[in-house]
Design an enzyme around this catalytic site. Structure first.
Site, PDB file in Angstrom:
ATOM      1  N   LYS A  56      43.710  21.614  94.041  1.00 24.95           N
ATOM      2  CA  LYS A  56      44.474  21.888  92.818  1.00 24.95           C
ATOM      3  C   LYS A  56      43.594  21.663  91.585  1.00 24.95           C
ATOM      4  O   LYS A  56      42.485  21.092  91.692  1.00 24.95           O
ATOM      5  CB  LYS A  56      45.716  20.989  92.809  1.00 24.95           C
ATOM      6  CG  LYS A  56      46.691  21.296  93.947  1.00 24.95           C
ATOM      7  CD  LYS A  56      47.872  20.334  93.935  1.00 24.95           C
ATOM      8  CE  LYS A  56      48.882  20.664  95.008  1.00 24.95           C
ATOM      9  NZ  LYS A  56      50.065  19.789  94.939  1.00 24.95           N
ATOM     10  N   TYR A  96      55.898  28.319  95.529  1.00 26.07           N
ATOM     11  CA  TYR A  96      56.789  27.153  95.447  1.00 26.07           C
ATOM     12  C   TYR A  96      58.255  27.571  95.313  1.00 26.07           C
ATOM     13  O   TYR A  96      59.035  26.881  94.665  1.00 26.07           O
ATOM     14  CB  TYR A  96      56.382  26.268  94.266  1.00 26.07           C
ATOM     15  CG  TYR A  96      55.150  25.411  94.530  1.00 26.07           C
ATOM     16  CD1 TYR A  96      55.018  24.642  95.680  1.00 26.07           C
ATOM     17  CD2 TYR A  96      54.119  25.337  93.583  1.00 26.07           C
ATOM     18  CE1 TYR A  96      53.895  23.843  95.901  1.00 26.07           C
ATOM     19  CE2 TYR A  96      52.990  24.542  93.795  1.00 26.07           C
ATOM     20  CZ  TYR A  96      52.896  23.799  94.962  1.00 26.07           C
ATOM     21  OH  TYR A  96      51.791  22.993  95.180  1.00 26.07           O
ATOM     22  N   ASN A 159      48.289  15.336  92.638  1.00 25.49           N
ATOM     23  CA  ASN A 159      47.936  14.881  93.994  1.00 25.49           C
ATOM     24  C   ASN A 159      46.815  15.698  94.654  1.00 25.49           C
ATOM     25  O   ASN A 159      46.663  15.729  95.873  1.00 25.49           O
ATOM     26  CB  ASN A 159      49.172  14.765  94.889  1.00 25.49           C
ATOM     27  CG  ASN A 159      49.896  16.076  95.062  1.00 25.49           C
ATOM     28  OD1 ASN A 159      49.437  17.109  94.564  1.00 25.49           O
ATOM     29  ND2 ASN A 159      51.007  16.060  95.760  1.00 25.49           N
ATOM     30  N   HIS A 162      46.701  20.895  98.135  1.00 25.73           N
ATOM     31  CA  HIS A 162      47.858  21.460  98.825  1.00 25.73           C
ATOM     32  C   HIS A 162      47.495  21.715 100.281  1.00 25.73           C
ATOM     33  O   HIS A 162      46.370  22.137 100.584  1.00 25.73           O
ATOM     34  CB  HIS A 162      48.281  22.799  98.190  1.00 25.73           C
ATOM     35  CG  HIS A 162      49.243  23.564  99.060  1.00 25.73           C
ATOM     36  ND1 HIS A 162      50.596  23.277  99.090  1.00 25.73           N
ATOM     37  CD2 HIS A 162      49.041  24.551  99.986  1.00 25.73           C
ATOM     38  CE1 HIS A 162      51.187  24.068  99.982  1.00 25.73           C
ATOM     39  NE2 HIS A 162      50.270  24.848 100.530  1.00 25.73           N
ATOM     40  N   GLU A 173      52.041  31.608 103.377  1.00 21.17           N
ATOM     41  CA  GLU A 173      51.174  31.256 102.250  1.00 21.17           C
ATOM     42  C   GLU A 173      49.828  31.982 102.317  1.00 21.17           C
ATOM     43  O   GLU A 173      49.306  32.428 101.293  1.00 21.17           O
ATOM     44  CB  GLU A 173      50.960  29.733 102.211  1.00 21.17           C
ATOM     45  CG  GLU A 173      52.233  28.977 101.846  1.00 21.17           C
ATOM     46  CD  GLU A 173      52.086  27.461 101.962  1.00 21.17           C
ATOM     47  OE1 GLU A 173      50.985  26.993 102.313  1.00 21.17           O
ATOM     48  OE2 GLU A 173      53.074  26.761 101.692  1.00 21.17           O
TER      49      GLU A 173
HETATM   50  N1  UDP Z   1      55.705  17.338  93.154  1.00 26.10           N
HETATM   51  C1  UDP Z   1      55.853  16.680  91.933  1.00 26.10           C
HETATM   52  N2  UDP Z   1      56.822  15.716  91.853  1.00 26.10           N
HETATM   53  C2  UDP Z   1      57.618  15.379  92.902  1.00 26.10           C
HETATM   54  C3  UDP Z   1      57.434  16.051  94.123  1.00 26.10           C
HETATM   55  C4  UDP Z   1      56.468  17.021  94.212  1.00 26.10           C
HETATM   56  O1  UDP Z   1      55.154  16.955  90.968  1.00 26.10           O
HETATM   57  O2  UDP Z   1      58.479  14.494  92.763  1.00 26.10           O
HETATM   58  C5  UDP Z   1      54.648  18.373  93.260  1.00 26.10           C
HETATM   59  C6  UDP Z   1      53.403  17.870  93.960  1.00 26.10           C
HETATM   60  O3  UDP Z   1      52.267  18.482  93.341  1.00 26.10           O
HETATM   61  C7  UDP Z   1      53.594  18.404  95.361  1.00 26.10           C
HETATM   62  C8  UDP Z   1      54.223  19.752  95.071  1.00 26.10           C
HETATM   63  O4  UDP Z   1      55.133  19.476  94.014  1.00 26.10           O
HETATM   64  O5  UDP Z   1      52.379  18.498  96.069  1.00 26.10           O
HETATM   65  C9  UDP Z   1      54.966  20.391  96.217  1.00 26.10           C
HETATM   66  O6  UDP Z   1      55.918  19.482  96.706  1.00 26.10           O
HETATM   67  P1  UDP Z   1      56.168  19.330  98.288  1.00 26.10           P
HETATM   68  O7  UDP Z   1      57.426  18.524  98.449  1.00 26.10           O
HETATM   69  O8  UDP Z   1      56.103  20.654  98.931  1.00 26.10           O
HETATM   70  O9  UDP Z   1      54.954  18.396  98.734  1.00 26.10           O
HETATM   71  P2  UDP Z   1      53.604  18.743  99.539  1.00 26.10           P
HETATM   72  O10 UDP Z   1      53.972  19.757 100.598  1.00 26.10           O
HETATM   73  O11 UDP Z   1      52.593  19.256  98.555  1.00 26.10           O
HETATM   74  O12 UDP Z   1      53.177  17.437 100.136  1.00 26.10           O
HETATM   75 MG    MG Z   2      55.019  21.566 100.480  1.00 25.87          MG
END
Ligand code: UDP
Ligand code: MG
Length: 197
Positions: A56, A96, A159, A162, A173
Site C-alpha cells: 500500500k 473494496y 497497515n 494487502h 482481485e
Molecule cells: N481498515 C481500516 N479500519 C478498520 C478496518 C479496516 O482502515 O477498522 C482498512 C485496512 O487498511 C484494511 C482494509 O481496510 O487492510 C480492508 O479491510 P479488511 O477487513 O478486508 O482487512 P484485510 O483483509 O486487509 O486484513
Molecule cells: Mg480483506
C-alpha cells in the site's frame, strides 16, 4: 594389498548388480540415481494457486517493497505478476466493494490513492492462506511479531500491505488488477526440488 585389475572390478560389479549377493543390493547406489527418484516422485498439489499482494502507499513511501517481496521469495513462492500503479477510485471501489458501508471507507479510499501501490501476484501451494499468515492481523496492534504488519506497522489505517483472503477472492482481485497478458507462466529452476515429493 592386492590391486584389482579392471576386469576384476567389472566382474564384481556384475555380480552385485545381477542380484546374486543376498541382501547387499541395497548398499549399492541405485543404478538410475536422481532420474529414478524423479520417475517415482509425486507433485505437491495445487502449486498453481495464486494470490494478490499489494504494498500500500505507506509501504511504498517507507521503502518497504524490497523487504516485503523478499519474504515471499524466501518462502518459496513464485512471482508471476508485478506492477507499480496509481490506483483509481474505480478500481478501489470494486476491490473494496464489501466495505462500502463501513465508517472508515472514505478514509480508506483517501489512503489507498495517496500514492503509488506495488501490486504482485504470487503463485504456490496454499499461497492464499500462507500469505494471510505472513501478512498478519488486519489491525497491526494485534498482529504477531514476524508478520509483515506486526513488524512494520502499528495502526489499522496504515497497515502496509494487502493480501487476498480466499482463493475465490484472489481470483476476483487478480482479474481486477491485472490483465491476462501481464501474468507470466514460467518455470522456476528449483521446481523439481520444491514441488516434487
Ligand atoms: N481498515 C481500516 N479500519 C478498520 C478496518 C479496516 O482502515 O477498522 C482498512 C485496512 O487498511 C484494511 C482494509 O481496510 O487492510 C480492508 O479491510 P479488511 O477487513 O478486508 O482487512 P484485510 O483483509 O486487509 O486484513
Ligand atoms: Mg480483506
Amino acid at each position: 594389498m592386492v590391486l584389482l585389475q579392471r576386469g576384476g572390478v567389472k566382474r564384481i560389479l556384475q555380480h552385485f548388480y545381477s542380484g546374486n549377493h543376498g541382501n547387499t543390493k541395497s548398499l549399492l547406489p541405485a543404478a538410475d540415481g536422481a532420474a529414478g527418484r524423479r520417475r517415482n516422485s509425486t507433485a505437491v498439489p495445487d502449486v498453481r494457486e495464486r494470490t494478490l499482494i499489494a504494498v500500500k502507499p505507506d509501504g511504498v513511501q517507507r521503502r518497504l517493497v524490497g523487504q516485503i517481496m523478499q519474504r515471499f521469495e524466501q518462502r518459496g513462492f513464485k512471482l508471476v505478476g508485478l506492477k507499480m500503479l496509481q490506483v483509481s477510485d474505480d478500481l478501489l471501489s470494486q476491490h473494496y466493494c464489501e466495505l462500502r458501508t463501513k465508517p472508515f471507507y472514505p478514509s480508506l479510499l483517501h489512503y489507498m490513492t495517496s500514492g503509488p501501490v506495488v501490486a504482485m501476484v504470487w503463485e504456490g501451494h496454499k499461497v492464499v492462506q500462507t500469505s494471510r499468515t505472513m501478512v498478519g492481523h488486519t489491525n497491526p496492534a494485534e498482529a504477531l511479531a514476524g508478520t509483515v504488519r506486526g513488524d512494520f506497522s502499528f495502526h489499522v489505517s496504515r497497515n502496509v500491505v494487502h493480501a487476498s483472503d480466499s482463493p475465490e477472492g484472489a481470483q476476483r482481485e487478480i482479474q481486477l488488477w491485472f490483465q491476462r497478458k501481464e501474468l507470466l507462466n514460467w518455470d522456476c529452476c528449483d521446481q523439481t526440488i520444491t514441488c516434487e515429493l
